[in-house]
Write an enzyme that holds these catalytic residues in place. Structure first.
Site, PDB file in Angstrom:
ATOM      1  N   ASN A   1      96.250 -17.262  -6.318  1.00  0.00           N
ATOM      2  CA  ASN A   1      95.790 -18.250  -5.659  1.00  0.00           C
ATOM      3  C   ASN A   1      95.642 -19.191  -6.930  1.00  0.00           C
ATOM      4  O   ASN A   1      94.488 -19.493  -7.523  1.00  0.00           O
ATOM      5  CB  ASN A   1      95.679 -18.465  -4.430  1.00  0.00           C
TER       6      ASN A   1
ATOM      7  N   ASP B   1      87.243 -11.102   2.390  1.00  0.00           N
ATOM      8  CA  ASP B   1      87.818 -11.303   1.106  1.00  0.00           C
ATOM      9  C   ASP B   1      88.252  -9.752   0.798  1.00  0.00           C
ATOM     10  O   ASP B   1      89.335 -10.281  -0.054  1.00  0.00           O
ATOM     11  CB  ASP B   1      87.163 -11.745  -0.147  1.00  0.00           C
TER      12      ASP B   1
ATOM     13  N   GLU C   1      81.573 -13.612   2.934  1.00  0.00           N
ATOM     14  CA  GLU C   1      82.443 -14.565   3.030  1.00  0.00           C
ATOM     15  C   GLU C   1      82.756 -15.125   1.890  1.00  0.00           C
ATOM     16  O   GLU C   1      81.222 -15.554   1.618  1.00  0.00           O
ATOM     17  CB  GLU C   1      83.196 -15.772   4.001  1.00  0.00           C
ATOM     18  N   ASP C   2      83.458 -15.488   0.496  1.00  0.00           N
ATOM     19  CA  ASP C   2      83.296 -15.960  -0.661  1.00  0.00           C
ATOM     20  C   ASP C   2      81.944 -16.098  -1.118  1.00  0.00           C
ATOM     21  O   ASP C   2      80.685 -16.992  -1.760  1.00  0.00           O
ATOM     22  CB  ASP C   2      83.508 -17.395  -0.314  1.00  0.00           C
TER      23      ASP C   2
ATOM     24  N   LYS D   1      87.284 -21.410   8.403  1.00  0.00           N
ATOM     25  CA  LYS D   1      87.341 -19.986   9.034  1.00  0.00           C
ATOM     26  C   LYS D   1      86.846 -19.575  10.230  1.00  0.00           C
ATOM     27  O   LYS D   1      87.850 -18.961  10.982  1.00  0.00           O
ATOM     28  CB  LYS D   1      86.484 -19.314   7.842  1.00  0.00           C
TER      29      LYS D   1
END
Lengths: 665, 90
Positions: free
Chosen positions: A291, A166, A140-141, A98
């Site tokens: 995904n 996200d 993130e995440d 990232k």
């Protein structure tokens, strides 16, 4: 077979991460540190000055440190895409990746921070404490619902932008795709029925953004793994989901899908069946973004509804909803104006910028990278490709403007035009150098003829000329070839309508052109037959004759072929006009104008009778002429027949200069 | 002088102590086109240089011969140069 492919892929990916150096990023110094003087400035005692300035005025940190361009990617590894809760350390490769994307797409310095902290409030404390180090934070995440808590607390307490990619990155790209899909389908946000599956962080954020874009709350039907989110339900409810609870007796996806205009899937595989797609509205929009396996495969959806507009998260299908279209550019815009947050206005500006770019013509650069794909706006091209060089200039610019308009910019930009040029320049490296040329060119409208008019680059350039300058392109080539190539490249321009064509195979001016060419060249042995043949085949000569006849102002040739071949043909057409001065590339020193009587570097003329007077007045000095013709002066040591080796200066004086003159070097 | 002397002030000072030039050259004038073309291509391919041109001087801005390595953007830049009236120069 598939296993060995997988194994190869696995080995290749691991090798990529390990060699030649472990990891994907490193830090570099940006100031010279070559000597003691630099050290005294960078470190003790010079650095104290910078520290004192910042102590007196914290805003100066953006001037004396790299903070204003530094972003942290922060995670605790509890919801890594595709892998789940793998923990902070195992999440590091994703975070490094990232960081690299930030740098590559927007030139933003970025470092990854993995925190061993699962409690959301303590995690928020740690992130808040990081405020002095960074210009912005990218969460993130982090798993739902913790991510909502962390983001809310950090946004309340910190004075720098905090953005959970996200959630909002996905939402913004989905918003842009939806904007364009509705454009194609001819519907508006206010009227559509939206059915969504998932209800996770990204799903909720997408729905919230769709509301801001105009979708009505009562038209949103959210389903999760337990079925429809309805009033009175208590299983697995969060405040975010409850905001979308419908007052109804319907309970399943199958029951609510009828007549839906937009299906938004951010859940898992095999959630939507083809039969359900067939029951959606006319021209249904299907965003199956799970995904790696989407809620329904595009081919199956297309089979059920041939007019469906489909997007997925995968790169092997058209319309990939990829966050990288958003986060580098929204952060770039926010950092450039020192925004204290990324608010709704900036997010909407980002959505509109991305959508607008997909509707614009493809750039040559993107087309080169995505060779073979059809990149014209339509059902299969709703959002731009990540490598489109215009993203920064349009999206970052719009975000920066929105930040200034909503009052969250601490360093508002005064000269917006210069800012846009800088953004574009970081993409088109020639932009800054060429700006004065473009401005000068805008003062006149000249007709520029391109000899190789069928070449793809020339066609793209012709479109750009029509869009960006005041000049008129004229292309030499066959109309049918040019038309079909324009269509294939997705260009809007068409011959005869937007620009003129000269068709070497059949043109009404043919008689005039070969007549002119023959007039120019007849004394060099060009017969009328040869002139006719040349005018049918040699597009460089056609162009040169056009300029000669003043039907064009300037010729550009040479996209293929040898430089000297083109130059020879161009100069021969115009030699009679005596306008070609002596140059280092000419084949013959013919047509030397009176201007260059003496080479500018030559010494001033010596009084008569001296050795130097040997130079004829009017000719450049002999050594320069030789060098200009590409010959070395060493060639004069020529052995004459009968000479003994080493005896170049035989009786009679084989002076090197005389020898050179003799052999007409 | 040689290109390295033009670009390296210290070496130039060693060879030509009386020279009046300051710093590294930013314009190199070559005696023939082949040398210039070779240097141009190496700068493009190996040093990541971006070429604007090639610009043909002496034609009154009525013709430019470009090279096959040009991009669409490069053609647009050349069109801008070709589209500038000569009266603008100087």
């Amino acid at each position: 077979m598939a296993d060995s492919n997988k194994e190869n892929l696995r080995q290749a990916a691991l090798a990529y991460h390990e060699f030649p150096k472990p990891g994907k990023l490193e830090i570099r110094a940006t100031k010279p540190l070559a000597n003691g003087r630099d050290l005294a400035r960078a470190y003790s005692p010079g650095v104290a000055e910078a520290c004192l300035e910042i102590l007196a005025d914290p805003a100066t940190a953006s001037r004396y440190t790299a903070r204003a361009n530094l972003v942290a990617v922060v995670t605790n590894g509890t919801a890594v895409l595709g892998l789940g809760d793998i923990g902070a350390l195992a999440a590091k490769p994703v975070m490094e990746g990232k960081a690299v994307l930030f740098k590559k797409f927007a030139g933003i310095d970025c470092f990854d921070i993995e925190l061993n902290e699962r409690d959301p409030e303590r995690l928020a404390d740690i992130v808040c404490a990081l405020e002095p180090s960074f210009g912005a934070i990218n969460l993130e995440d982090i798993k739902a619902p913790d991510c909502f808590i962390v983001e809310r607390i950090c946004r309340e307490r910190m004075n720098i932008p905090v953005f959970h990619d996200d959630q909002h990155g996905t939402a913004i790209v989905v918003g842009a795709a939806a904007t364009n899909a509705l454009h194609v389908a001819g519907k508006s946000f206010r009227e559509i029925k939206v059915v969504s599956t998932g209800g996770g962080a990204a799903g909720i954020a997408c729905l919230n953004l769709l509301l801001k874009l105009g979708v009505r709350r009562e038209n949103v039907w959210l389903c999760d793994i337990h079925g429809l989110v309805h009033e009175g339900r208590e299983t697995d409810m969060t405040p975010q989901k409850a905001a979308f609870a419908q007052k109804t007796d319907l309970r399943t996806l199958d029951q609510v899908i009828d007549g839906a205009d937009l299906f938004l899937g951010l859940s898992g595989p095999d959630v939507l069946t083809p039969e359900q797609v067939a029951r959606m509205a006319r021209r249904p929009i299907v965003f199956a973004l799970a995904n790696p396996e989407p809620e329904i495969m595009p081919d199956a959806a297309r089979a059920a509804a041939p007019d469906a507009i489909i997007a997925t998260g995968r790169s092997d299908f058209p319309n990939q909803v990829n966050n990288v279209l958003c986060f580098p550019f929204i952060f770039r815009g926010a950092l450039d104006v020192g925004a204290t947050e990324i608010n709704d206005a900036m997010q909407i500006a980002c959505v509109e910028g991305i959508a607008e770019l997909a509707r614009a013509t493809t750039s040559a650069e993107a087309a080169t990278i995505y060779k073979g794909e059809q990149l014209t706006f339509g059902a299969d091209y709703l959002i731009p490709k990540p490598f489109d060089p215009r993203l920064s200039g349009i999206v970052s610019f719009a975000v920066a403007q929105a930040a200034m308009e909503t009052g969250v910019a601490t360093r508002p930009i005064e000269d917006l035009a210069a800012y846009k040029r800088n953004l574009d320049a970081s993409v088109y490296r020639s932009a800054l150098v060429m700006r004065p040329v473009f401005e000068a060119a805008a003062t006149a409208s000249r007709r520029i003829v391109f000899a190789e008019g069928e070449d793809e680059r020339v066609l793209r350039a012709a479109q750009a000329i029509l869009e960006e300058t005041t000049d008129t392109p004229i292309l030499i080539g066959r109309p049918e070839v040019i038309t079909s190539r324009c269509e294939r490249l997705g260009l809007q321009i068409r011959p005869e309508r937007d620009f003129n064509i000269v068709n070497p195979e059949s043109d009404p001016r043919y008689r005039d052109y070969w007549g002119t060419y023959h007039d120019i060249m007849k004394r060099r042995g060009v017969s009328p037959d040869l002139a006719r043949a040349v005018m049918r085949t040699n597009s460089t000569v056609i162009g040169a004759v056009m300029v000669h006849r003043n039907e064009a102002d300037s010729l550009i040739c040479g996209t293929f072929g040898e430089f000297r071949w083109h130059l020879k043909h161009v100069t021969r057409c115009w030699a009679a006009k005596r306008s070609i001065p002596w140059s280092a590339v000419a084949d013959h020193p013919r047509g030397r104008p009176a201007l260059h009587r003496r080479h500018p570097c030559a010494r001033p003329p010596q009084p008569r009778g001296t050795r130097r007077d040997r130079h004829r007045r009017g000719a450049p000095c002999a050594p320069l002429r030789h060098r200009a013709q590409g010959r070395a002066l060493l060639a004069v040591a020529v052995r004459q027949p009968g000479q003994r080796f080493g005896q170049t200066r035989a009786r009679g004086g084989r002076d090197p200069r005389r020898a050179a003159a003799r052999f007409r070097l | 002088m040689n290109v390295d002397a033009a670009l390296d002030p210290e070496m130039r000072a060693r060879l030509l102590p009386d020279n009046r030039l300051d710093g590294a050259a930013n314009v190199l004038v070559f005696a023939n086109a082949d040398a210039a073309s070779g240097v141009r291509n190496i700068l493009k391919q190996k040093a990541g240089g971006l070429e604007v041109g090639p610009i043909l001087m002496g034609m009154g801005n009525r013709a430019h011969v470009i090279t096959p390595g040009i991009t669409a953007r490069g053609l647009l830049n050349m069109a801008a140069i070709a589209g500038t009236p000569v009266a603008h120069y100087g």
